[in-house]
Motif scaffolding. Structure first.
Motif, PDB file in Angstrom:
ATOM      1  N   LEU A  87      41.392  16.002  57.427  1.00 23.72           N
ATOM      2  CA  LEU A  87      42.723  16.240  57.985  1.00 23.72           C
ATOM      3  C   LEU A  87      42.587  16.500  59.478  1.00 23.72           C
ATOM      4  CD1 LEU A  87      45.803  16.820  57.701  1.00 23.72           C
ATOM      5  CD2 LEU A  87      45.184  19.209  57.274  1.00 23.72           C
ATOM      6  N   VAL A 128      44.857  17.395  62.875  1.00 30.09           N
ATOM      7  CA  VAL A 128      46.156  17.963  63.260  1.00 30.09           C
ATOM      8  C   VAL A 128      46.194  18.091  64.781  1.00 30.09           C
ATOM      9  CG1 VAL A 128      47.773  19.866  62.948  1.00 30.09           C
ATOM     10  CG2 VAL A 128      46.218  19.244  61.089  1.00 30.09           C
ATOM     11  N   SER A 171      40.459  19.790  63.156  1.00 28.36           N
ATOM     12  CA  SER A 171      40.141  18.967  61.992  1.00 28.36           C
ATOM     13  C   SER A 171      39.658  19.864  60.865  1.00 28.36           C
ATOM     14  CB  SER A 171      39.075  17.917  62.333  1.00 28.36           C
ATOM     15  OG  SER A 171      39.525  17.050  63.361  1.00 28.36           O
ATOM     16  N   ILE A 174      38.925  18.406  53.597  1.00 31.50           N
ATOM     17  CA  ILE A 174      39.842  18.585  52.468  1.00 31.50           C
ATOM     18  C   ILE A 174      39.119  18.166  51.186  1.00 31.50           C
ATOM     19  CG2 ILE A 174      42.086  18.008  51.511  1.00 31.50           C
ATOM     20  CD1 ILE A 174      42.154  19.532  54.176  1.00 31.50           C
ATOM     21  N   PRO A 184      43.126  17.054  48.018  1.00 28.01           N
ATOM     22  CA  PRO A 184      44.356  16.795  48.794  1.00 28.01           C
ATOM     23  C   PRO A 184      45.636  17.006  48.000  1.00 28.01           C
ATOM     24  CG  PRO A 184      42.743  15.038  49.120  1.00 28.01           C
ATOM     25  CD  PRO A 184      42.238  15.871  47.995  1.00 28.01           C
ATOM     26  N   LEU A 219      48.588  22.674  54.516  1.00 29.63           N
ATOM     27  CA  LEU A 219      48.402  23.114  55.894  1.00 29.63           C
ATOM     28  C   LEU A 219      49.435  24.201  56.191  1.00 29.63           C
ATOM     29  CD1 LEU A 219      47.353  22.856  58.866  1.00 29.63           C
ATOM     30  CD2 LEU A 219      49.094  21.076  59.165  1.00 29.63           C
ATOM     31  N   LEU A 264      49.746  18.906  51.563  1.00 32.59           N
ATOM     32  CA  LEU A 264      49.092  17.651  51.905  1.00 32.59           C
ATOM     33  C   LEU A 264      49.532  16.515  51.005  1.00 32.59           C
ATOM     34  CD1 LEU A 264      45.470  18.828  52.754  1.00 32.59           C
ATOM     35  CD2 LEU A 264      47.481  18.644  54.214  1.00 32.59           C
ATOM     36  N   LEU A 313      51.623  14.174  52.893  1.00 30.20           N
ATOM     37  CA  LEU A 313      50.907  13.181  53.689  1.00 30.20           C
ATOM     38  C   LEU A 313      50.465  11.994  52.837  1.00 30.20           C
ATOM     39  CD1 LEU A 313      48.675  15.462  55.950  1.00 30.20           C
ATOM     40  CD2 LEU A 313      50.657  14.132  56.647  1.00 30.20           C
ATOM     41  N   CYS A 341      50.247   9.757  57.487  1.00 30.87           N
ATOM     42  CA  CYS A 341      50.472  10.426  58.763  1.00 30.87           C
ATOM     43  C   CYS A 341      51.933  10.846  58.885  1.00 30.87           C
ATOM     44  CB  CYS A 341      50.087   9.502  59.924  1.00 30.87           C
ATOM     45  SG  CYS A 341      50.385  10.214  61.551  1.00 30.87           S
ATOM     46  N   ALA A 386      50.067  15.223  61.958  1.00 32.42           N
ATOM     47  CA  ALA A 386      49.084  15.498  60.908  1.00 32.42           C
ATOM     48  C   ALA A 386      48.757  14.188  60.213  1.00 32.42           C
ATOM     49  CB  ALA A 386      49.629  16.521  59.912  1.00 32.42           C
ATOM     50  N   GLN A 387      47.479  13.847  60.198  1.00 33.13           N
ATOM     51  CA  GLN A 387      47.078  12.602  59.552  1.00 33.13           C
ATOM     52  C   GLN A 387      45.860  12.869  58.667  1.00 33.13           C
ATOM     53  OE1 GLN A 387      46.368  10.111  63.002  1.00 33.13           O
ATOM     54  NE2 GLN A 387      44.150  10.290  62.768  1.00 33.13           N
ATOM     55  N   LEU A 388      45.823  12.144  57.575  1.00 37.15           N
ATOM     56  CA  LEU A 388      44.797  12.323  56.559  1.00 37.15           C
ATOM     57  C   LEU A 388      43.968  11.051  56.459  1.00 37.15           C
ATOM     58  CD1 LEU A 388      44.206  14.730  54.618  1.00 37.15           C
ATOM     59  CD2 LEU A 388      45.432  13.473  52.853  1.00 37.15           C
TER      60      LEU A 388
END
Length: 1103
Positions: free
Chosen positions: A799, A801, A849, A852, A855, A860, A879, A882, A889, A907-909
C-alpha cells in the motif's frame, strides 16, 4: 431523682443540657448506672478511701507528665515556641477528641432512650404509639432490629475470625515492614447496628424490588492492631455511621431462593465519625481529623457509594453478573447553570460599616459527581451560562443539589441551597425554571434536560447536528456515552527475574484518563470494574488501553481501539477478548464495551433538516472567486518516484561449516555454537532465531523489506554465536542489490568473511507490485503454502499513500489555527508526517508505504492532530474499497469523520505475486502425478524431488477452487490442502473451513478439526484446530506441519475428524464426520485446496 449509694460519680457536664426525657425510667434497675461509660474517660470510684487516694494520685501523675516536654525542651535548649506549638497541638487534639466522645455518648443515649423520648415528646409517656399513627413513606422495622441485636455477638465472632485469618495475612504479605502486623483486639461491642426506617419503592420492573434502609450505627466497637517490630499500636474505639443504604433484590426467579442476587450501595455519602486510639490518636489533631475522615469516606465511596455497589449472588451460574454489578446508567441529565438573582450581600468593609456585594460561584452535585462554576466578582445577579453533564444511576433516590457561595480569601460564605429529585426531570424531559434557594435568599435559574440512552447508531448524525448549535462551556456537549466493563487479562508478561507483576489498567479517551485498581502478584488479573466516558464524536475518537505494573514504569501491554467499530457492532456492543500489542504472544484482555447515543426526546427540540454532509466528488466548482486565489485541486500531484517501491523478500535458509566458539572446562573441551543471523538493509534490521548447538544450522526464515531503485544499495549480513555475556562473531558478508533489482531473483551460497570457514545460503527475490486484483486469491494461497512457522505472515500487497493537504480543519481554543500533523496507521505500523505551524489548511506532500498481509480485512487509518489540541479529525479507509476501485487506486478529497474538514490523498494498492516461490527448487519445472511419486520413491530408494513453478501452482489452485463444485453430502464437507514442502522436508496441511455440518440437536455444534497421521495414534502426530462456537459453517484457516521424508509420507494416511463438544461438563466429543486420505493416492506436489465429503466413522471420505 436520687442516686443509690453505690452509684458512681455524677454524669459529665457535657450531658447537662440533654432534655429531661433522657432521665432514667422508673422501671430501670439502679445497677444500670453503676457501670461507667467506657468512652467517658472517668475512672470508677473505689470502694473506700484507698480508691479515692489512688484516683487523686493518678490525676496528679497525669498532670505532672504534661511538664515533661517543658523540662526536656529546656534541657535541650529549644525555643519556647516549640513548647507553645506542642501545647497548641495538644489542646486542639484534646478539643476534637472531647467533641467526638461527647457526640458518641449523646448519640448512644439517644438511641437507647429513643422510644421513651418519642413518647415523652408526644405526651404519651410509657405507652405504645396508637395503631392509627403511621408513616406512609418510611416504615419502622423493630422486628429487624431485634434480629440484628440477637445476631450481633455472633457477627462479632465472625469479624474477629475474618480479620485474624484473612485480613491480617494479606496485610503482612503486602509489605515487608508489616510482617509482624496483628489484630490484638476485635470487639464489635454491645451496641448493634440499627435500622431507623425502611422504604419500599414501586419499581417499573417486575423482576426487581427496591428498598431504602435508613441505617444508624453508634457503636462501642473496639479494634486494636499492633506492629510488634516497631512497637506501634493503633486502633478504633467507638464509631458513628449514618446513611441511607439502598438494597436491590434482582432478578426475581421462579425457583428458590426466589431472589437471584442482592445489590447494596449508599445513594449519598454516609456521615462518619471515628474515635481513634493509640498512634492513630494523631489523626484527631485539627486538620488531620477532617483529612483522615475524608480519606476513609473516599475509600467507602469507592466501594459502596454510587456508582459503585456490592453484589452478592444468591444462585449459581447467574447470568449478566457484570451487568448487575455495574448496570448501564438510567440516563444523563444535562444541567445548564444559567444565572441567579437576588442573592444576599456578604462582603463588608470598614468593619461592617460599608456593605458591598458578593462574589458568587455555584457547586453542582449529583451523587459523587461535583462541578464548580467560575466566580463572578461583585455581582448579586450573576450569569454563569455553564453546562454540565451528569450520569444518573438510580431513579428515584438521586438528587440534584446546587449550593451557592460567596468567594472569600479565608472562608467562603454560604448563600443558599436547592435540591431537586432527578425523577422530576425524567418526567418532564426538559425542565426550565427558577428555583428558590433554601437557607438564604434569591433564586437560581436552571435548564435541565433528560437524555435517554439509545442503542441506535442512526441517531448519531441527528444528535451531532443538534450539538453543533448548542453553546456549551467549559466542555462541548456529548453525543454518546461509553461504558467499559474491564473484566480480566490472561498471560501477561512477567517482570524481571520471572516475578509476577502487579497489573493495573489505564483507559484514556483524548485527555480523560481513568485507572483501575491494582491486582497484586499475578499475570492473569481479575478486575471486574466499570468505567464511563462521555464522547463528543465517537466516529473520530479512540480508546487507548495501557496495562501497566503498579509502578507505572513497566508497560505490560497496550491496545488502541477506534470507537467507530462500535457503531457497526450489534447493539453498539463489543463483548470479547482483545489481543494486546507490545506484550506476550498469548497476552489478551477481556472487556465489554457498550456505547449509547444521548438522545433528547422532547417536543421543544427541532433538529435541522438536511444530511449534514456532502459528496466531495460531485462538488461543483466555485464561481466568482478572486483571480489571485488558485482553484482547489481535485487530485493529488505526487512526484515521479511515488509508487515505484518494490518489496525484497529475504529467505535465510541455512549455513554450513561454521566455526565453534563454545568452550567448556576452561577451554579444554571444545563445543559447538548457537548461531543466529543479523541482516541490515534500507535502514531496517532483522534477526533470525537462535539454533542451539549446531555448526550447520537451518533457519528457513523469511523477512520482507520495502526498497527503492536507488543504485548502490547493499545487504549486510552478520552471523553470531549467542552467549550469556557477549555474542561471538562467526562471519559476515555483503550482497549488492544490483543483481536482484535487475534479474528479480538471487539464490546463492555466500562465503563468510573474516573467519576461517563458513558459508550462508540466502535466497533474495524482488516483488514488483501489480495494480490488479485478479491474482490476489492465488497470491494468498501461495503464501499460505510457502509460509514457515518461524516467520511472520507473508505480505500479499504493498500500500502506497500520498498525503497532500487538508482544508477546513476545526479551530480550537478560540480562533488561533492549530499546528497540525497527520498519523497514517495500518495495523501496528504507523507513519507521522511533519508538523505544519498554525494553519487550518496544512500542506504536507508526504508519502508512506505499508506491507499488507490481508487486504480484505485490513484498513488505513488517518488521524489529523494538533499540537496541544488533540484530534482534529480522522479517516477510516477499508482496503477492500481499493480492491474495488479502478487500478486499485483512490485519488480524491475525503471528508473527515468529525463532520468538519477534508483531506486530499492518494492511496494505491499493488499485489505482490512471486515468480520464484518456495515450491520450486530449480529453474526448470515439472510436475509429478501421484503414481510417479510412488514409483520414484520405490525405484530410487529415496524421496523424489518435487518441483513446481508459481504459475503452474496458481493454475492448479484456480482449478482446485472451481465454482463447479459438487454439493455437500449429508454430513457436510471439509476444505483442506495437503502438500509436501520439499524445501523444509515437511508434510503440510491447511484446514480452511467446513460447510453444511450436521446440527447437534436443537443447537448448532461447537466444531473443531482433529488430524491424525496414521498408523501412529500418539500425541506426536496429532494436531487440532481451535474451536468455533455455534456454527455449521466454521472458518479455520489453520496450518499444521509434520517433519518426515517424502517416502515415509507416502506410506501414511491422514485421518481428518470434525468433532464437537457434547457438553460443558463432559469430556466426551461428538463426531460430526470424518474423512481418511491415503497420501499415496494424492498428488502432494499440487497443494490444491479441495472439498471432501464427511462420512461416518465406518466409511471413507471422498472429494
Amino acid at each position: 431523682m436520687e442516686r443509690s449509694p453505690g452509684e458512681g460519680p455524677s454524669p459529665s457536664p457535657n450531658l447537662v443540657d440533654q432534655p429531661a426525657a433522657l432521665s432514667e425510667p422508673p422501671d430501670q434497675p439502679p445497677a444500670a448506672h453503676t457501670k461507667p461509660d467506657p468512652g467517658s474517660g472517668v475512672p470508677p470510684a473505689g470502694p473506700g478511701a484507698a480508691g479515692e487516694v489512688l484516683a487523686v494520685l493518678t490525676s496528679f501523675g497525669r498532670r505532672l507528665l504534661v511538664l515533661v516536654p517543658v523540662y526536656l525542651a529546656g534541657a535541650v535548649g529549644l525555643s519556647v515556641g516549640f513548647v507553645l506549638f506542642g501545647l497548641a497541638l495538644y489542646l486542639g487534639w484534646r478539643r476534637v477528641r472531647d467533641e467526638k466522645e461527647r457526640s458518641l455518648r449523646a448519640a448512644r443515649q439517644l438511641l437507647d432512650d429513643e422510644e421513651r423520648l418519642t413518647a415523652k415528646t408526644l405526651y404519651m409517656s410509657h405507652r405504645e404509639l396508637p395503631a392509627w399513627v403511621s408513616f406512609p413513606d418510611v416504615e419502622k422495622a423493630e422486628w429487624l432490629n431485634k434480629i440484628i441485636a440477637q445476631v450481633w455477638p455472633f457477627l462479632g465472632q465472625y469479624m474477629e475470625k475474618l480479620l485474624a485469618e484473612t485480613v491480617a495475612p494479606a496485610v503482612r504479605g503486602s509489605n515487608p515492614h508489616l510482617q509482624t502486623f496483628t489484630f490484638t483486639r476485635v470487639e464489635l461491642g454491645e451496641k448493634p447496628l440499627r435500622i431507623i426506617g425502611v422504604k419500599v419503592h414501586p419499581s417499573q420492573r417486575k423482576d426487581q424490588i427496591l428498598l431504602d434502609l435508613n441505617i444508624s450505627y453508634v457503636g462501642d466497637v473496639q479494634i486494636d492492631v499492633e506492629v510488634k517490630k516497631y512497637f506501634c499500636k493503633a486502633g478504633v474505639k467507638g464509631m458513628q455511621l449514618h446513611g441511607i443504604l439502598r438494597v436491590i433484590l434482582e432478578p426475581l426467579v421462579g425457583d428458590l431462593p426466589i431472589v437471584g442476587a442482592v445489590s447494596m450501595f449508599f445513594i449519598r455519602r454516609p456521615t462518619l465519625d471515628i474515635n481513634w486510639t493509640g498512634m492513630t490518636n494523631l489523626l484527631d489533631i485539627p486538620g488531620l481529623s477532617s483529612l483522615s475522615d475524608t480519606m476513609i469516606m473516599d475509600s467507602i465511596a469507592a466501594f459502596l457509594v454510587l456508582p459503585n455497589r456490592l453484589l452478592v449472588p444468591l444462585v449459581p451460574d447467574l447470568q449478566d453478573v457484570a451487568q448487575l454489578r455495574s448496570p448501564l446508567p438510567r440516563g444523563i441529565i444535562r444541567i445548564h447553570l444559567l444565572a441567579a438573582q437576588g442573592l444576599s450581600s456578604k462582603d463588608k468593609y470598614v468593619k461592617g460599616l460599608i456593605e458591598g456585594k458578593s462574589d458568587p460561584y455555584a457547586l453542582v452535585r449529583v451523587g459523587t459527581q461535583t462541578f464548580c462554576s467560575r466566580v463572578i466578582d461583585e455581582e448579586l445577579n450573576p450569569k454563569w451560562g455553564e453546562t454540565y453533564e451528569v450520569i444518573v444511576h438510580e431513579v428515584p433516590g438521586q438528587e440534584i443539589e446546587v449550593e451557592v457561595f460567596d468567594k472569600d480569601p479565608d472562608k467562603d460564605d454560604f448563600l443558599g441551597r436547592m435540591k431537586l429529585d432527578v425523577g422530576k426531570v425524567l418526567q418532564a424531559g426538559v425542565l426550565d425554571d427558577w428555583f428558590p434557594l433554601q437557607g438564604g435568599q434569591g433564586q437560581v435559574h436552571l435548564r435541565l434536560e433528560w437524555l435517554s440512552l439509545l442503542p441506535d447508531a442512526e441517531k448519531l448524525e441527528q444528535v451531532l447536528q443538534w450539538n453543533r448549535g448548542v453553546s456549551s462551556r467549559p466542555d462541548p456537549p456529548s453525543a454518546a456515552i461509553l461504558v467499559v466493563y474491564l473484566d480480566r487479562a490472561q498471560d501477561l508478561p512477567l517482570k524481571k527475574m520471572n516475578k509476577e507483576p502487579n497489573p493495573m489498567v489505564q483507559l484514556s479517551i483524548q485527555d480523560v484518563t481513568q485507572e483501575s485498581k491494582t491486582v497484586y502478584s499475578t499475570n492473569s488479573p481479575v478486575w471486574e470494574e466499570a468505567f464511563r466516558f462521555f464522547l463528543q464524536d465517537p466516529r473520530s475518537q479512540e480508546l487507548d488501553v495501557q496495562v501497566k505494573d503498579d509502578s507505572r514504569a513497566l508497560t505490560l501491554g497496550s491496545l488502541t481501539l477506534p470507537l467507530a467499530r462500535l457503531l457497526t457492532a450489534p447493539e453498539l456492543t463489543l463483548d470479547q477478548w482483545f489481543q494486546l500489542s507490545s506484550s506476550g504472544l498469548n497476552s489478551r484482555l477481556y472487556m465489554k464495551l457498550v456505547m449509547r447515543i444521548l438522545y433528547l426526546n422532547s417536543s421543544e427540540i427541532c433538529f435541522p433538516t438536511g444530511s449534514g454532509s456532502w459528496d466531495l466528488d460531485n462538488e461543483s466548482p466555485q464561481t466568482g472567486s478572486s483571480v489571485d486565489t488558485p482553484p482547489r485541486p481535485s487530485h493529488t500531484t505526487p512526484d515521479s518516484h511515488f509508487g515505484t517501491e518494490n518489496v525484497l523478500r529475504l529467505h535465510v535458509l541455512e549455513a554450513q561449516d561454521l566455526i565453534a566458539k563454545d568452550r567448556f572446562l576452561g577451554g579444554l573441551v571444545k563445543g559447538k555454537s548457537d548461531p543466529y543471523v543479523k541482516l541490515k538493509l534500507a535502514g531496517r534490521s532483522f534477526r533470525s532465531r537462535v539454533v542451539r548447538e549446531d555448526l550447520n544450522p537451518r533457519w528457513n526464515e523469511v523477512f520482507e523489506v520495502i526498497i527503492t531503485s536507488i543504485p548502490g544499495q547493499e545487504l549486510e549480513v552478520e552471523v553470531f554465536d549467542k552467549d550469556l555475556d557477549k555474542d561471538d562473531f562467526l562471519g559476515r558478508c555483503k550482497v549488492s542489490l544490483t543483481t536482484v533489482l535487475n534479474s528479480g531473483f538471487l539464490d546463492e551460497w555466500l562465503t563468510l568473511e573474516d573467519v576461517p570457514s563458513g558459508r550462508l545460503h540466502l535466497r533474495l527475490e524482488r516483488l514488483t507490485p501489480r495494480p490488479t486484483a485478479a491474482e490476489l486469491e492465488e497470491v494468498l494461497q501461495v503464501n499460505s503454502l510457502i509460509q514457515t512457522q518461524k516467520s511472520a505472515e507473508l505480505a500479499a500487497a504493498l500500500l502506497s499513500v500520498y498525503v497532500e493537504r487538508a482544508e477546513d480543519l476545526p479551530l480550537r481554543k478560540g480562533t488561533k489555527p492549530p499546528s497540525t500533523y497527520a498519523i497514517l496507521t495500518v495495523g501496528e505500523t504507523a507513519h507521522k508526517t511533519k508538523t505544519v505551524s498554525q494553519t487550518s489548511a496544512p500542506v504536507w506532500d508526504e508519502n508512506a508505504s505499508f506491507l499488507i498481509r490481508k487486504p480484505h480485512t485490513e484498513s488505513l487509518e488517518l488521524q489529523i492532530r494538533g499540537e496541544g489540541t488533540g484530534a482534529l479529525g480522522s479517516l477510516f479507509l477499508p482496503l477492500s474499497d481499493l480492491l474495488e476501485a479502478d487500478g486499485l487506486c483512490l485519488d480524491r478529497w475525503f471528508a473527515l469523520t468529525n463532520g468538519q474538514g477534508q483531506v486530499l490523498l492518494r492511496a494505491q494498492l499493488g499485489i505482490l505475486a512471486s515468480q520464484h516461490s518456495g515450491v520450486e527448487a530449480h529453474s526448470h519445472s515439472s510436475s509429478y502425478s501421484s503414481s510417479s511419486l510412488s514409483e520414484a520413491a520405490e525405484l530410487g530408494g529415496g524421496p523424489p524431488h518435487i518441483t513446481s513453478s508459481a504459475p503452474e501452482l496458481r493454475q492448479r489452485l484456480t482449478r482446485g477452487d472451481s465454482p463447479l463444485e459438487a454439493p455437500a453430502g449429508p454430513l457436510g464437507q471439509v476444505k483442506l490442502t495437503v502438500w509436501y514442502y520439499s524445501e523444509e522436508r515437511k508434510l503440510v496441511s491447511i484446514i480452511h473451513s467446513c460447510r453444511a455440518l450436521r446440527p447437534n440437536g436443537r443447537d448448532s455444534p461447537d466444531p473443531y478439526v482433529s488430524l491424525l497421521l496414521l498408523p501412529d495414534k500418539n500425541r506426536g502426530t496429532k494436531r487440532k484446530t481451535s474451536q468455533k462456537k455455534k456454527t455449521l459453517n466454521p472458518e479455520f484457516n489453520e496450518r499444521f506441519e509434520w517433519e518426515l521424508p517424502l517416502d515415509e509420507a507416502l506410506r501414511r494416511k491422514l485421518d481428518v475428524s470434525v468433532k464437537s463438544n457434547s457438553s460443558f461438563m463432559s469430556r466426551e466429543r461428538e463426531l460430526l464426520g470424518k474423512v481418511q486420505l491415503d497420501l499415496a493416492e494424492i498428488d502432494l506436489s499440487q497443494g490444491a485446496a479441495q472439498w471432501y465429503d464427511l462420512m461416518d466413522d465406518k466409511d471413507k471420505g471422498s472429494s
